[in-house]
Motif scaffolding. Structure first.
Motif, PDB file in Angstrom:
ATOM      1  N   PRO A  73       0.823  -1.219   0.000  1.00 41.14           N
ATOM      2  CA  PRO A  73       0.000   0.000   0.000  1.00 41.14           C
ATOM      3  C   PRO A  73       0.855   1.267   0.000  1.00 41.14           C
ATOM      4  CG  PRO A  73      -0.042  -1.046   2.152  1.00 41.14           C
ATOM      5  CD  PRO A  73       0.740  -1.950   1.246  1.00 41.14           C
ATOM      6  N   PRO A  74       0.597   2.165  -0.938  1.00 41.96           N
ATOM      7  CA  PRO A  74       1.328   3.437  -0.960  1.00 41.96           C
ATOM      8  C   PRO A  74       0.893   4.309   0.216  1.00 41.96           C
ATOM      9  CG  PRO A  74      -0.378   3.406  -2.646  1.00 41.96           C
ATOM     10  CD  PRO A  74      -0.380   2.052  -2.008  1.00 41.96           C
ATOM     11  N   ASP A  75       1.711   5.288   0.549  1.00 44.85           N
ATOM     12  CA  ASP A  75       1.366   6.214   1.632  1.00 44.85           C
ATOM     13  C   ASP A  75       1.710   7.631   1.197  1.00 44.85           C
ATOM     14  OD1 ASP A  75       0.650   7.422   3.977  1.00 44.85           O
ATOM     15  OD2 ASP A  75       2.158   6.427   5.211  1.00 44.85           O
ATOM     16  N   THR A  76       0.773   8.245   0.472  1.00 43.16           N
ATOM     17  CA  THR A  76       0.984   9.607  -0.028  1.00 43.16           C
ATOM     18  C   THR A  76       0.504  10.654   0.968  1.00 43.16           C
ATOM     19  OG1 THR A  76      -1.184   9.762  -1.094  1.00 43.16           O
ATOM     20  CG2 THR A  76       0.621   8.783  -2.392  1.00 43.16           C
ATOM     21  N   GLY A  77      -0.258  10.207   1.985  1.00 44.16           N
ATOM     22  CA  GLY A  77      -0.820  11.137   2.958  1.00 44.16           C
ATOM     23  C   GLY A  77      -2.230  11.577   2.623  1.00 44.16           C
ATOM     24  N   GLU A  78      -2.778  11.068   1.518  1.00 40.93           N
ATOM     25  CA  GLU A  78      -4.143  11.431   1.110  1.00 40.93           C
ATOM     26  C   GLU A  78      -4.817  10.192   0.521  1.00 40.93           C
ATOM     27  OE1 GLU A  78      -6.410  14.235  -2.138  1.00 40.93           O
ATOM     28  OE2 GLU A  78      -4.293  14.628  -1.734  1.00 40.93           O
ATOM     29  N   LEU A  79      -6.028   9.908   0.965  1.00 37.05           N
ATOM     30  CA  LEU A  79      -6.737   8.706   0.535  1.00 37.05           C
ATOM     31  C   LEU A  79      -6.883   8.636  -0.979  1.00 37.05           C
ATOM     32  CD1 LEU A  79      -8.263   6.094   1.132  1.00 37.05           C
ATOM     33  CD2 LEU A  79     -10.333   7.483   1.459  1.00 37.05           C
ATOM     34  N   ARG A  80      -7.322   9.708  -1.609  1.00 35.81           N
ATOM     35  CA  ARG A  80      -7.532   9.667  -3.062  1.00 35.81           C
ATOM     36  C   ARG A  80      -6.260   9.271  -3.791  1.00 35.81           C
ATOM     37  NH1 ARG A  80      -7.086  12.447  -7.879  1.00 35.81           N
ATOM     38  NH2 ARG A  80      -8.896  12.180  -9.264  1.00 35.81           N
ATOM     39  N   GLU A 125      -6.460 -12.776   1.442  1.00 31.86           N
ATOM     40  CA  GLU A 125      -5.246 -12.616   2.242  1.00 31.86           C
ATOM     41  C   GLU A 125      -4.390 -11.446   1.749  1.00 31.86           C
ATOM     42  OE1 GLU A 125      -1.714 -15.593   2.378  1.00 31.86           O
ATOM     43  OE2 GLU A 125      -3.490 -16.541   3.227  1.00 31.86           O
ATOM     44  N   GLY A 126      -4.034 -11.465   0.480  1.00 32.75           N
ATOM     45  CA  GLY A 126      -3.102 -10.484  -0.053  1.00 32.75           C
ATOM     46  C   GLY A 126      -3.735  -9.175  -0.447  1.00 32.75           C
ATOM     47  N   GLY A 127      -4.765  -9.242  -1.276  1.00 28.23           N
ATOM     48  CA  GLY A 127      -5.360  -8.031  -1.793  1.00 28.23           C
ATOM     49  C   GLY A 127      -6.064  -7.194  -0.746  1.00 28.23           C
ATOM     50  N   TRP A 131      -5.666  -2.825   0.978  1.00 26.89           N
ATOM     51  CA  TRP A 131      -6.785  -1.879   0.959  1.00 26.89           C
ATOM     52  C   TRP A 131      -7.202  -1.491   2.371  1.00 26.89           C
ATOM     53  CZ3 TRP A 131      -7.936   0.558  -3.361  1.00 26.89           C
ATOM     54  CH2 TRP A 131      -7.468   0.006  -4.552  1.00 26.89           C
ATOM     55  N   LEU A 132      -7.197  -2.447   3.292  1.00 22.93           N
ATOM     56  CA  LEU A 132      -7.548  -2.125   4.674  1.00 22.93           C
ATOM     57  C   LEU A 132      -6.502  -1.205   5.301  1.00 22.93           C
ATOM     58  CD1 LEU A 132      -8.947  -5.548   5.900  1.00 22.93           C
ATOM     59  CD2 LEU A 132     -10.236  -3.438   5.512  1.00 22.93           C
ATOM     60  N   THR A 133      -5.248  -1.379   4.928  1.00 21.33           N
ATOM     61  CA  THR A 133      -4.189  -0.489   5.419  1.00 21.33           C
ATOM     62  C   THR A 133      -4.444   0.941   4.959  1.00 21.33           C
ATOM     63  OG1 THR A 133      -2.573  -2.287   5.466  1.00 21.33           O
ATOM     64  CG2 THR A 133      -1.698  -0.040   5.394  1.00 21.33           C
ATOM     65  N   LEU A 134      -4.804   1.098   3.678  1.00 19.57           N
ATOM     66  CA  LEU A 134      -5.119   2.442   3.159  1.00 19.57           C
ATOM     67  C   LEU A 134      -6.272   3.056   3.941  1.00 19.57           C
ATOM     68  CD1 LEU A 134      -5.070   2.097  -0.754  1.00 19.57           C
ATOM     69  CD2 LEU A 134      -3.231   2.847   0.758  1.00 19.57           C
ATOM     70  N   LEU A 135      -7.306   2.254   4.182  1.00 19.78           N
ATOM     71  CA  LEU A 135      -8.471   2.782   4.897  1.00 19.78           C
ATOM     72  C   LEU A 135      -8.156   3.088   6.356  1.00 19.78           C
ATOM     73  CD1 LEU A 135     -11.631   0.945   3.576  1.00 19.78           C
ATOM     74  CD2 LEU A 135     -11.044   3.352   3.400  1.00 19.78           C
ATOM     75  N   ASP A 136      -7.337   2.267   7.001  1.00 18.19           N
ATOM     76  CA  ASP A 136      -6.934   2.547   8.387  1.00 18.19           C
ATOM     77  C   ASP A 136      -6.291   3.930   8.485  1.00 18.19           C
ATOM     78  OD1 ASP A 136      -7.828   0.151   9.431  1.00 18.19           O
ATOM     79  OD2 ASP A 136      -5.855  -0.816   9.407  1.00 18.19           O
ATOM     80  N   ALA A 148     -16.303   2.045   7.157  1.00 20.26           N
ATOM     81  CA  ALA A 148     -15.858   1.669   5.808  1.00 20.26           C
ATOM     82  C   ALA A 148     -14.789   0.578   5.850  1.00 20.26           C
ATOM     83  CB  ALA A 148     -15.311   2.892   5.069  1.00 20.26           C
ATOM     84  N   ARG A 149     -14.264   0.349   7.037  1.00 20.50           N
ATOM     85  CA  ARG A 149     -13.189  -0.638   7.161  1.00 20.50           C
ATOM     86  C   ARG A 149     -13.766  -2.052   7.189  1.00 20.50           C
ATOM     87  NH1 ARG A 149     -10.073  -3.668   9.744  1.00 20.50           N
ATOM     88  NH2 ARG A 149      -7.836  -3.601   9.461  1.00 20.50           N
ATOM     89  N   HIS A 150     -14.351  -2.426   6.086  1.00 20.03           N
ATOM     90  CA  HIS A 150     -14.906  -3.765   5.880  1.00 20.03           C
ATOM     91  C   HIS A 150     -14.282  -4.300   4.587  1.00 20.03           C
ATOM     92  CE1 HIS A 150     -17.747  -6.827   4.549  1.00 20.03           C
ATOM     93  NE2 HIS A 150     -18.110  -6.920   5.814  1.00 20.03           N
ATOM     94  N   PRO A 151     -13.877  -5.580   4.548  1.00 20.94           N
ATOM     95  CA  PRO A 151     -13.192  -6.091   3.348  1.00 20.94           C
ATOM     96  C   PRO A 151     -13.931  -5.850   2.037  1.00 20.94           C
ATOM     97  CG  PRO A 151     -13.003  -7.665   5.128  1.00 20.94           C
ATOM     98  CD  PRO A 151     -13.928  -6.580   5.623  1.00 20.94           C
TER      99      PRO A 151
END
Length: 192
Positions: A73-80, A125-127, A131-136, A148-151
């Motif tokens: 998961p990338p971490d740009t500092g913005e969800l979009r 497992e992988g995918g 996505w959950l990391t981004l949402l966290d 929104a933190r639902h698979p």
């Protein structure tokens, strides 16, 4: 064919997974055999069977090994921007060796229930984890609602990308379609 050498642990597993990925890329899933992978990796079938009990498990593990960088998961500092970056990486990855291997695995799903199960486990497992990391992160920044933190919610952008690829028979999707998925569906769905 690799020469047999005494390797153990991670080094041996890496050699086996690289050999399996090469076999998948060269011949596709239908032709994948433990014998050919063992020969290419310079080991024996028992070393493979101790780690992966079936060719389905080995094929999916080889794909996962090759695709790991795409799923970070990338971490740009913005969800979009995070969602767009991850979708772009996955989208570009469709024409990569990992993407070709995944398509080869998907062609075998109809004939092999175990492969379908292995691919489903990989997707969960992988995918989902990325996505959950981004949402966290987005929830912590106040950009997304905690519910929104639902698979299924977290991965809806990925599902829409896969739908575009599969139903249109594409290897990549235009960037404006990715932006539409994010802006018109994903952000309104998860938004705070």
């Amino acid at each position: 064919m690799a020469e047999k050498t005494r390797r153990r642990g991670a080094e041996l597993e890496d050699a086996i997974l690289r050999a399996a990925a090469d076999e998948l890329a060269d011949a596709g899933y239908p032709a994948l055999t433990m014998e050919r992978v063992a020969q290419r990796a310079g080991t024996n079938k028992n070393a493979i069977y101790r780690r992966w009990p079936s060719r389905a498990a080995l094929g999916v593990a080889a794909y996962r090994h090759l695709a790991e960088d795409t799923l970070k998961p990338p971490d740009t500092g913005e969800l979009r921007e995070d969602v767009l970056a991850l979708l772009r990486a996955i989208n570009c990855g469709q024409s990569s060796p990992a993407g070709r291997i995944l398509r080869s695995l998907l062609t075998g799903v109809g004939d092999e229930p175990e492969l379908r199960e292995q691919l489903h486990e990989q997707a969960v497992e992988g995918g989902t984890k990325a996505w959950l990391t981004l949402l966290d992160r987005a929830v912590a920044r106040g950009e997304a609602r905690p519910g929104a933190r639902h698979p299924r919610v977290a991965t809806v952008a990925l599902v829409l990308l896969r739908n575009e690829l599969l139903t249109r028979g594409l290897t990549t999707v235009d960037d404006d379609v990715l932006a539409e998925i994010v802006d018109e569906v994903y952000l309104p769905l998860v938004g705070a």
